[in-house]
Design a protein around this motif. Structure first.
Motif, PDB file in Angstrom:
ATOM      1  N   SER A 231      -7.540  -1.520 -10.305  1.00 58.29           N
ATOM      2  CA  SER A 231      -7.647  -0.310 -11.117  1.00 58.29           C
ATOM      3  C   SER A 231      -6.791   0.814 -10.541  1.00 58.29           C
ATOM      4  O   SER A 231      -6.156   1.578 -11.278  1.00 58.29           O
ATOM      5  N   MET A 232      -6.759   0.932  -9.206  1.00 59.14           N
ATOM      6  CA  MET A 232      -5.932   1.955  -8.581  1.00 59.14           C
ATOM      7  C   MET A 232      -4.456   1.751  -8.927  1.00 59.14           C
ATOM      8  O   MET A 232      -3.731   2.690  -9.266  1.00 59.14           O
ATOM      9  N   LEU A 233      -4.016   0.508  -8.851  1.00 59.79           N
ATOM     10  CA  LEU A 233      -2.627   0.216  -9.184  1.00 59.79           C
ATOM     11  C   LEU A 233      -2.352   0.426 -10.660  1.00 59.79           C
ATOM     12  O   LEU A 233      -1.233   0.770 -11.051  1.00 59.79           O
ATOM     13  N   GLY A 234      -3.378   0.234 -11.486  1.00 63.65           N
ATOM     14  CA  GLY A 234      -3.217   0.498 -12.915  1.00 63.65           C
ATOM     15  C   GLY A 234      -2.929   1.962 -13.188  1.00 63.65           C
ATOM     16  O   GLY A 234      -2.036   2.303 -13.985  1.00 63.65           O
ATOM     17  N   TYR A 235      -3.674   2.846 -12.532  1.00 66.67           N
ATOM     18  CA  TYR A 235      -3.417   4.288 -12.667  1.00 66.67           C
ATOM     19  C   TYR A 235      -1.993   4.626 -12.211  1.00 66.67           C
ATOM     20  O   TYR A 235      -1.284   5.404 -12.843  1.00 66.67           O
ATOM     21  N   THR A 236      -1.588   4.037 -11.103  1.00 67.76           N
ATOM     22  CA  THR A 236      -0.264   4.331 -10.559  1.00 67.76           C
ATOM     23  C   THR A 236       0.833   3.801 -11.473  1.00 67.76           C
ATOM     24  O   THR A 236       1.816   4.499 -11.756  1.00 67.76           O
ATOM     25  N   ALA A 237       0.682   2.582 -11.955  1.00 70.91           N
ATOM     26  CA  ALA A 237       1.680   2.008 -12.853  1.00 70.91           C
ATOM     27  C   ALA A 237       1.815   2.824 -14.134  1.00 70.91           C
ATOM     28  O   ALA A 237       2.901   2.922 -14.714  1.00 70.91           O
ATOM     29  N   ALA A 238       0.718   3.434 -14.563  1.00 73.62           N
ATOM     30  CA  ALA A 238       0.737   4.245 -15.779  1.00 73.62           C
ATOM     31  C   ALA A 238       1.427   5.586 -15.566  1.00 73.62           C
ATOM     32  O   ALA A 238       1.672   6.322 -16.523  1.00 73.62           O
ATOM     33  N   GLY A 239       1.733   5.911 -14.301  1.00 71.63           N
ATOM     34  CA  GLY A 239       2.392   7.173 -14.020  1.00 71.63           C
ATOM     35  C   GLY A 239       1.454   8.351 -13.929  1.00 71.63           C
ATOM     36  O   GLY A 239       1.894   9.502 -13.898  1.00 71.63           O
ATOM     37  N   VAL A 240       0.151   8.087 -13.870  1.00 71.09           N
ATOM     38  CA  VAL A 240      -0.834   9.172 -13.839  1.00 71.09           C
ATOM     39  C   VAL A 240      -0.893   9.813 -12.457  1.00 71.09           C
ATOM     40  O   VAL A 240      -0.996  11.031 -12.327  1.00 71.09           O
ATOM     41  N   CYS A 241      -0.837   9.009 -11.411  1.00 72.41           N
ATOM     42  CA  CYS A 241      -0.956   9.519 -10.051  1.00 72.41           C
ATOM     43  C   CYS A 241      -0.439   8.470  -9.074  1.00 72.41           C
ATOM     44  O   CYS A 241       0.016   7.397  -9.486  1.00 72.41           O
ATOM     45  N   VAL A 242      -0.517   8.767  -7.800  1.00 74.50           N
ATOM     46  CA  VAL A 242      -0.096   7.831  -6.762  1.00 74.50           C
ATOM     47  C   VAL A 242      -1.328   7.382  -5.991  1.00 74.50           C
ATOM     48  O   VAL A 242      -2.431   7.903  -6.201  1.00 74.50           O
ATOM     49  N   CYS A 243      -1.164   6.433  -5.085  1.00 75.87           N
ATOM     50  CA  CYS A 243      -2.325   5.986  -4.303  1.00 75.87           C
ATOM     51  C   CYS A 243      -1.866   5.375  -2.989  1.00 75.87           C
ATOM     52  O   CYS A 243      -0.700   4.986  -2.826  1.00 75.87           O
ATOM     53  N   PHE A 244      -2.790   5.303  -2.050  1.00 71.37           N
ATOM     54  CA  PHE A 244      -2.583   4.600  -0.796  1.00 71.37           C
ATOM     55  C   PHE A 244      -3.187   3.204  -0.915  1.00 71.37           C
ATOM     56  O   PHE A 244      -4.302   3.039  -1.425  1.00 71.37           O
ATOM     57  N   VAL A 245      -2.460   2.204  -0.448  1.00 75.04           N
ATOM     58  CA  VAL A 245      -2.943   0.823  -0.518  1.00 75.04           C
ATOM     59  C   VAL A 245      -2.590   0.094   0.777  1.00 75.04           C
ATOM     60  O   VAL A 245      -1.678   0.504   1.497  1.00 75.04           O
ATOM     61  N   PRO A 246      -3.286  -0.993   1.092  1.00 75.23           N
ATOM     62  CA  PRO A 246      -2.892  -1.804   2.251  1.00 75.23           C
ATOM     63  C   PRO A 246      -1.479  -2.348   2.054  1.00 75.23           C
ATOM     64  O   PRO A 246      -1.081  -2.689   0.935  1.00 75.23           O
ATOM     65  N   GLU A 247      -0.745  -2.442   3.130  1.00 76.66           N
ATOM     66  CA  GLU A 247       0.666  -2.823   3.037  1.00 76.66           C
ATOM     67  C   GLU A 247       0.882  -4.177   2.384  1.00 76.66           C
ATOM     68  O   GLU A 247       1.868  -4.384   1.675  1.00 76.66           O
ATOM     69  N   ARG A 248      -0.007  -5.135   2.620  1.00 71.92           N
ATOM     70  CA  ARG A 248       0.217  -6.481   2.106  1.00 71.92           C
ATOM     71  C   ARG A 248       0.166  -6.558   0.585  1.00 71.92           C
ATOM     72  O   ARG A 248       0.644  -7.528  -0.002  1.00 71.92           O
ATOM     73  N   VAL A 249      -0.384  -5.533  -0.054  1.00 70.62           N
ATOM     74  CA  VAL A 249      -0.364  -5.503  -1.520  1.00 70.62           C
ATOM     75  C   VAL A 249       1.079  -5.471  -2.013  1.00 70.62           C
ATOM     76  O   VAL A 249       1.417  -6.033  -3.059  1.00 70.62           O
TER      77      VAL A 249
END
Length: 338
Positions: A231-249
């Motif tokens: 879901s976090m990546l979905g928000y980011t892909a949509a251009g709504v905001c950015v996020c921090f994620v583990p590097e292996r993602v």
């Protein structure tokens, strides 16, 4: 009458040879004891198994059926003995393996692949839960092994073994001004809006990030919250905001997202650990040994490359090749990104 393995073996060999002398030699015994053993077997069963002739013996219909069943019983017994020995050595059995969602992108698949390759007799039943749920499940024996991120609130009664370390990176839409950067200092993100992990999702990463941002002089600006990484990546892909994620993602790639390293990222490193009970089953111990032996493979190489090696973004926003050196780039809200 007790149908001992030795008695069954004697009858099966005799059924195959159909001759007492030949069978006795195969069994490394003399003929009279073999004849007496078969007579006891027939008396105990109350069935004639053999027809004696001057040239040897011939199986009766009942004898042929019993010979086939006796052979299967011996094979089953041998298989059971071999299996219990494999289980005692930890190379066969079932391990109920739990993991937190953020480890399902890299660490879990690699562990599953290693186990399938080197421990084909060990079956892994996987389940996804929060770290708090997993620690309790391992403690109660509902799960045998758990992959979590440290620290975990309650580790009483559990064995903890470090399995890997992982950095945290920034995920941005592919048209974001930072999409072409190889790395960025935390302080530059003070005006960004983030999608963050809702509690209890990824509590360790969230706490680590919030603390690092405060040390960099700002509070994280939360635009949205999400229950999981997808879901976090979905928000980011949509251009709504950015996020921090583990590097292996970042190893998976995403056509609408770019991943950027954080400068001074030693402040944003988490430890992946395996939780088990003391004196765990042999298969668990073998799996833990496998993880320790292959830690570099589980940990993996850096997936977010340094700035000089970063590729230019190939979707949406493109950095102008003739922009003057050191010029500021305007983001979508008009803020200056130096």
């Amino acid at each position: 009458m007790e149908l001992t393995p030795r008695l069954l073996e004697q009858f099966v060999v005799l059924a195959e040879e159909q001759h007492f002398g030949h069978a006795a030699r195969r069994l490394s015994m003399s003929q009279p004891p073999l004849s007496q053993a078969i007579q006891r077997l027939e008396r105990g069963l109350g069935v004639l198994l053999l027809e004696r002739t001057s040239r040897g013996v011939r199986l009766t219909v009942a004898g042929a059926a019993f010979a086939a069943d006796a052979k299967r019983m011996l094979e089953a017994q041998e298989a059971a003995v071999a299996r219990v020995r494999r289980i005692s050595k930890g190379v066969e059995g079932t391990v109920r393996l739990g993991y937190v969602s953020s480890l399902g992108y890299w660490h879990l698949p690699r562990l599953l692949a290693m186990a399938a390759r080197e421990l084909p007799g060990v079956r892994l039943d996987v389940r996804q839960r929060s770290s708090a749920e997993l620690s309790e499940q391992v403690r109660q024996g509902v799960a045998d092994l758990a992959l979590v991120r440290l620290p975990v609130s309650d580790l009483a009664g559990l064995e903890v073994r470090e399995a890997a370390e992982e950095s945290t990176v920034l995920a941005v839409p592919c048209d974001h001004p930072l999409a072409g950067a190889g790395s960025v200092p935390l302080a530059r993100l003070r005006d960004e809006e983030f999608v963050t992990a809702a509690q209890p999702a990824m509590p360790r990463i969230r706490a680590l990030i919030e603390d690092a941002c405060r040390k960099a002089g700002f509070e994280l600006r939360t635009r949205a919250q999400a229950e999981d990484l997808t879901s976090m990546l979905g928000y980011t892909a949509a251009g709504v905001c950015v996020c921090f994620v583990p590097e292996r993602v970042a190893a998976l790639g995403h056509p609408m997202i770019r991943f950027v390293a954080i400068e001074g990222g030693d402040r944003l490193v988490t430890t992946v650990a395996a939780l088990s009970r003391p004196n765990a089953d042999p298969a668990v111990a073998t799996l833990l040994e496998l993880m320790e032996r292959h830690r570099p493979e589980i940990e993996g190489p850096a997936t977010v490359r340094p700035q000089e090696e970063a590729d230019a973004p190939d979707c949406g926003h493109q950095m102008s090749s003739d922009a003057p050196s050191g010029s500021a780039v305007r983001d979508r809200r008009g803020a200056s990104v130096e």
